[in-house]
Scaffold this motif. Structure first.
Motif, mmCIF file in Angstrom:
data_model
loop_
_atom_site.group_PDB
_atom_site.id
_atom_site.type_symbol
_atom_site.label_atom_id
_atom_site.label_comp_id
_atom_site.label_asym_id
_atom_site.label_seq_id
_atom_site.Cartn_x
_atom_site.Cartn_y
_atom_site.Cartn_z
ATOM 1 N N ARG A 74 0.824 -1.221 0.000
ATOM 2 C CA ARG A 74 0.000 0.000 0.000
ATOM 3 C C ARG A 74 0.855 1.266 0.000
ATOM 4 N NH1 ARG A 74 -4.343 -2.076 -1.385
ATOM 5 N NH2 ARG A 74 -5.732 -3.119 0.048
ATOM 6 N N ASP A 75 1.908 1.286 0.805
ATOM 7 C CA ASP A 75 2.757 2.473 0.909
ATOM 8 C C ASP A 75 3.917 2.471 -0.078
ATOM 9 O OD1 ASP A 75 1.258 3.569 3.033
ATOM 10 O OD2 ASP A 75 2.370 2.373 4.493
ATOM 11 N N ALA A 76 4.412 1.304 -0.440
ATOM 12 C CA ALA A 76 5.642 1.216 -1.221
ATOM 13 C C ALA A 76 5.440 1.098 -2.725
ATOM 14 C CB ALA A 76 6.476 0.027 -0.740
ATOM 15 N N ASN A 77 4.251 0.658 -3.169
ATOM 16 C CA ASN A 77 4.052 0.415 -4.594
ATOM 17 C C ASN A 77 2.573 0.595 -4.932
ATOM 18 O OD1 ASN A 77 3.929 -0.611 -7.219
ATOM 19 N ND2 ASN A 77 5.387 -2.262 -6.814
ATOM 20 N N ALA A 78 2.186 1.849 -5.139
ATOM 21 C CA ALA A 78 0.776 2.178 -5.384
ATOM 22 C C ALA A 78 0.234 1.485 -6.634
ATOM 23 C CB ALA A 78 0.606 3.688 -5.497
ATOM 24 N N GLU A 79 1.072 1.328 -7.658
ATOM 25 C CA GLU A 79 0.616 0.689 -8.896
ATOM 26 C C GLU A 79 0.271 -0.781 -8.665
ATOM 27 O OE1 GLU A 79 2.331 -0.233 -13.330
ATOM 28 O OE2 GLU A 79 2.953 1.625 -12.367
ATOM 29 N N ALA A 80 1.129 -1.493 -7.963
ATOM 30 C CA ALA A 80 0.849 -2.899 -7.659
ATOM 31 C C ALA A 80 -0.356 -3.018 -6.736
ATOM 32 C CB ALA A 80 2.073 -3.569 -7.040
ATOM 33 N N ALA A 81 -0.466 -2.115 -5.769
ATOM 34 C CA ALA A 81 -1.612 -2.140 -4.853
ATOM 35 C C ALA A 81 -2.917 -1.951 -5.617
ATOM 36 C CB ALA A 81 -1.457 -1.068 -3.780
ATOM 37 N N ALA A 82 -2.940 -1.008 -6.553
ATOM 38 C CA ALA A 82 -4.146 -0.761 -7.349
ATOM 39 C C ALA A 82 -4.476 -1.979 -8.224
ATOM 40 C CB ALA A 82 -3.959 0.479 -8.204
ATOM 41 N N LEU A 83 -3.467 -2.592 -8.801
ATOM 42 C CA LEU A 83 -3.676 -3.786 -9.624
ATOM 43 C C LEU A 83 -4.288 -4.907 -8.788
ATOM 44 C CD1 LEU A 83 -3.070 -5.259 -12.396
ATOM 45 C CD2 LEU A 83 -0.950 -6.005 -11.294
ATOM 46 N N LEU A 84 -3.719 -5.138 -7.616
ATOM 47 C CA LEU A 84 -4.219 -6.203 -6.749
ATOM 48 C C LEU A 84 -5.637 -5.902 -6.275
ATOM 49 C CD1 LEU A 84 -0.966 -6.886 -4.715
ATOM 50 C CD2 LEU A 84 -2.012 -8.393 -6.425
ATOM 51 N N ASP A 85 -5.898 -4.663 -5.884
ATOM 52 C CA ASP A 85 -7.253 -4.293 -5.450
ATOM 53 C C ASP A 85 -8.265 -4.472 -6.574
ATOM 54 O OD1 ASP A 85 -6.530 -3.664 -2.843
ATOM 55 O OD2 ASP A 85 -6.171 -1.547 -3.308
ATOM 56 N N GLY A 86 -7.855 -4.161 -7.807
ATOM 57 C CA GLY A 86 -8.747 -4.308 -8.955
ATOM 58 C C GLY A 86 -9.097 -5.755 -9.256
ATOM 59 N N HIS A 87 -8.154 -6.631 -9.076
ATOM 60 C CA HIS A 87 -8.382 -8.051 -9.362
ATOM 61 C C HIS A 87 -9.003 -8.808 -8.195
ATOM 62 C CE1 HIS A 87 -6.664 -8.458 -13.328
ATOM 63 N NE2 HIS A 87 -5.512 -7.930 -12.952
ATOM 64 N N PHE A 88 -8.699 -8.383 -6.971
ATOM 65 C CA PHE A 88 -9.091 -9.166 -5.796
ATOM 66 C C PHE A 88 -9.778 -8.282 -4.759
ATOM 67 C CE2 PHE A 88 -4.979 -10.768 -7.432
ATOM 68 C CZ PHE A 88 -5.432 -11.944 -8.003
ATOM 69 N N PRO A 89 -11.086 -8.077 -4.887
ATOM 70 C CA PRO A 89 -11.796 -7.234 -3.915
ATOM 71 C C PRO A 89 -11.647 -7.708 -2.468
ATOM 72 C CG PRO A 89 -13.214 -7.779 -5.776
ATOM 73 C CD PRO A 89 -11.958 -8.589 -5.928
#
Length: 129
Positions: A74-89
């Motif tokens: 969440r703090d270190a890699n916003a792009e990966a966090a957004a990708l994961l949130d998009g795929h896995f609610p």
């Protein structure tokens, strides 16, 4: 010869062997790879292939019933966090140290060329019916 989907024969074969409840760790180049699980190392150069490319390709072929990632994403890699949130609610977040412990129980590790921190997710396979 396959004409679509995952063409890497080692990865395609490993995916075909997975069953319900099996774990698949999709990880960046910095994640320690545990001894035990089968490993398909796709890393070619820094950033190639990316975490997003590999994850999207895997999700086209796998049924996933759950996913776990490091809370630090969440703090270190916003792009990966957004990708994961998009795929896995229902994404489960745990401390990175805990994710490393859990990854030891994975059946398959797919190492990407991703060179940004915490681009890692432990997938739990589901069933298609």
């Amino acid at each position: 010869m396959k004409k679509a989907g995952i063409l890497n024969r080692h990865l395609a074969g490993a995916l075909a062997e997975l069953g319900h409840g099996d774990g698949v760790l999709v990880c960046d180049v910095g994640m320690p790879v545990p001894s035990g699980p089968r490993v398909v190392d796709l890393a070619f150069r820094s950033g190639v292939p990316s975490f997003a490319e590999v994850l999207d390709g895997l999700l086209d072929e796998l049924v996933v019933e759950g996913a776990t990632a490091a809370a630090e994403v969440r703090d270190a890699n916003a792009e990966a966090a957004a990708l994961l949130d998009g795929h896995f609610p229902g994404l489960e977040l745990v401390p990175h140290a805990r994710l490393k412990e859990l990854s030891a129980g994975a059946r398959l590790v797919v190492r990407t060329g991703e060179a940004r921190p915490y681009a890692n997710v432990l997938l739990r396979c589901g069933v298609f019916f």
